[in-house]
Every structure is written in C-alpha cells, then in structure tokens.
Design an enzyme around this catalytic site. Structure first.
Site, mmCIF file in Angstrom:
data_model
loop_
_atom_site.group_PDB
_atom_site.id
_atom_site.type_symbol
_atom_site.label_atom_id
_atom_site.label_comp_id
_atom_site.label_asym_id
_atom_site.label_seq_id
_atom_site.Cartn_x
_atom_site.Cartn_y
_atom_site.Cartn_z
ATOM 1 N N ASN A 51 0.431 -0.799 0.014
ATOM 2 C CA ASN A 51 -0.081 -0.192 0.071
ATOM 3 C C ASN A 51 0.962 1.178 0.235
ATOM 4 O OD1 ASN A 51 0.617 -1.196 2.708
ATOM 5 N ND2 ASN A 51 -1.056 0.112 3.485
ATOM 6 N N GLU A 53 0.747 5.128 0.438
ATOM 7 C CA GLU A 53 -0.464 5.920 1.578
ATOM 8 C C GLU A 53 0.060 7.738 1.413
ATOM 9 O OE1 GLU A 53 -0.912 5.162 5.390
ATOM 10 O OE2 GLU A 53 -2.423 3.755 4.696
ATOM 11 N N CYS A 62 -4.452 0.614 -2.654
ATOM 12 C CA CYS A 62 -4.055 -0.742 -1.712
ATOM 13 C C CYS A 62 -2.723 -1.381 -2.478
ATOM 14 C CB CYS A 62 -5.328 -1.358 -2.206
ATOM 15 S SG CYS A 62 -6.432 -0.459 -1.157
ATOM 16 N N GLU A 64 -3.020 -4.444 -3.171
ATOM 17 C CA GLU A 64 -3.492 -5.475 -4.279
ATOM 18 C C GLU A 64 -3.778 -4.890 -5.738
ATOM 19 O OE1 GLU A 64 -4.777 -4.522 -1.318
ATOM 20 O OE2 GLU A 64 -6.253 -6.285 -0.582
ATOM 21 N N CYS A 95 -10.124 -4.819 0.009
ATOM 22 C CA CYS A 95 -11.275 -4.187 -0.196
ATOM 23 C C CYS A 95 -12.085 -3.991 -1.085
ATOM 24 C CB CYS A 95 -10.428 -2.608 -0.060
ATOM 25 S SG CYS A 95 -10.006 -1.838 -1.399
ATOM 26 N N CYS A 98 -10.515 -3.066 -4.581
ATOM 27 C CA CYS A 98 -9.740 -4.569 -4.978
ATOM 28 C C CYS A 98 -10.582 -5.356 -5.937
ATOM 29 C CB CYS A 98 -8.393 -4.904 -3.893
ATOM 30 S SG CYS A 98 -7.338 -3.124 -3.493
HETATM 31 N N1 THU Z 1 -5.647 -1.259 2.468
HETATM 32 C C1 THU Z 1 -4.451 -2.047 1.252
HETATM 33 O O1 THU Z 1 -3.106 -1.730 0.864
HETATM 34 N N2 THU Z 1 -5.404 -3.759 1.153
HETATM 35 C C2 THU Z 1 -6.608 -3.778 1.188
HETATM 36 O O2 THU Z 1 -6.983 -5.081 1.352
HETATM 37 C C3 THU Z 1 -6.830 -3.316 2.840
HETATM 38 C C4 THU Z 1 -6.147 -2.294 3.322
HETATM 39 C C5 THU Z 1 -4.558 -0.493 2.908
HETATM 40 C C6 THU Z 1 -4.917 0.784 2.503
HETATM 41 C C7 THU Z 1 -4.457 1.613 3.610
HETATM 42 O O3 THU Z 1 -3.275 2.315 2.737
HETATM 43 C C8 THU Z 1 -4.342 1.206 4.648
HETATM 44 O O4 THU Z 1 -4.729 0.085 4.362
HETATM 45 C C9 THU Z 1 -5.545 1.241 6.263
HETATM 46 O O5 THU Z 1 -6.564 1.181 5.437
#
Ligand code: THU
Length: 138
Positions: A51, A53, A62, A64, A95, A98
C-alpha cells in the site's frame, strides 16, 4: 490453480513469502496499517505490491491494486493466484475496490490471506465478490 497438489503448495508458499516481504515496503505513515500483495502470472512471474498512502488520504492505493497495475503495465494478462499479507489475527481480505479490479483482470482466482505468524486461509475471489458487475453486462 493447476491440478497439482505439491506444486500448488510450493506456489502458494512462495506467494505468501513474497506478499510478506512486499509488505515491508509499505508506505503507510498515516494508518500504520501495512499490507503486501503478490500476484502470480501464468508467465511464471510474481508481481508484488504494497500500500502506498498519500497525505490526501483519498489518493492512497492498496497493495493489491499496486500489484495488479504493475503486472498489467509489464504486459501480463493472465493470472494464477494472489496472496495478501497484513498483520491481523482475523486475516485481512481485499477491500471492495480491489475486489472489482481483481475481478476485471484476474477473474475467479484463489486469494490467499496470510499474516506474519503464518496463519493463512484461501478463498476464491467469487466467494469474496459474488454477482460482480463486469464486461459481460456491457
Ligand atoms: N489496504 C490495503 O492495501 N489492502 C487491503 O486489502 C486493505 C486496506 C491499505 C489501504 C490503507 O493504506 C491502509 O491499508 C488502511 O486502510
């Protein structure tokens, strides 16, 4: 995946490790929630993601989707399996956004969830994302 028990286990193990390692590269200074992903192409390559941010929060991507978009941008178009790694006891699934992207590019592949203590579970994407909207409706 293919109908070969031993090889499938070797692939699954490699993907779990790759996802856990990719997680170490997560850029998650806001949530501190680090996620890694590893996507295996039918070409044999493993495409990883973490991920990433952003200070706007909303522009966060994310793990994925990073893995899928890296793979697509490298020319890969068919996929075998995805692993997702996060440090939660209840294993973290992809999520909703994704799931839609995974459906578009990967179809009903196995999704391996894993945490750093080796807890793992495998689900088909269709279980996570039933009655998907996709190109078949257009
Ligand atoms: N996140 C992911 O990278 N993948 C997931 O399946 C769930 C959420 C990340 C997004 C964000 O940077 C952090 O987790 C919190 O939501």
């Amino acid at each position: 995946m293919r109908d070969n028990f031993i090889e499938d286990h070797v692939i699954a193990d490699k993907l779990r490790h790759a996802a856990l390692r990719a997680r170490e590269n997560a850029h998650a200074p806001y949530s501190h929630f680090r996620v890694g992903a590893a996507l295996k192409g039918t070409d044999g390559a493993i495409y990883t993601g973490c991920n990433v941010e952003n200070a706007t929060y909303g522009l966060t991507v994310c793990a994925e989707r990073v893995a899928v978009f890296k793979a697509i941008s490298e020319g890969a178009r068919k996929f075998v399996c995805l692993a997702v790694a996060a440090d939660t006891e209840t294993l973290t699934p992809p999520c909703g956004a994704c799931r839609q992207i995974l459906w578009e590019f990967c179809g009903d592949i196995p999704i391996i969830l894993v945490n750093p203590r080796g807890k793992s579970e495998t689900l088909q994407l269709k279980e996570l994302f039933p009655r998907a909207f996709d190109a078949s409706f257009l």
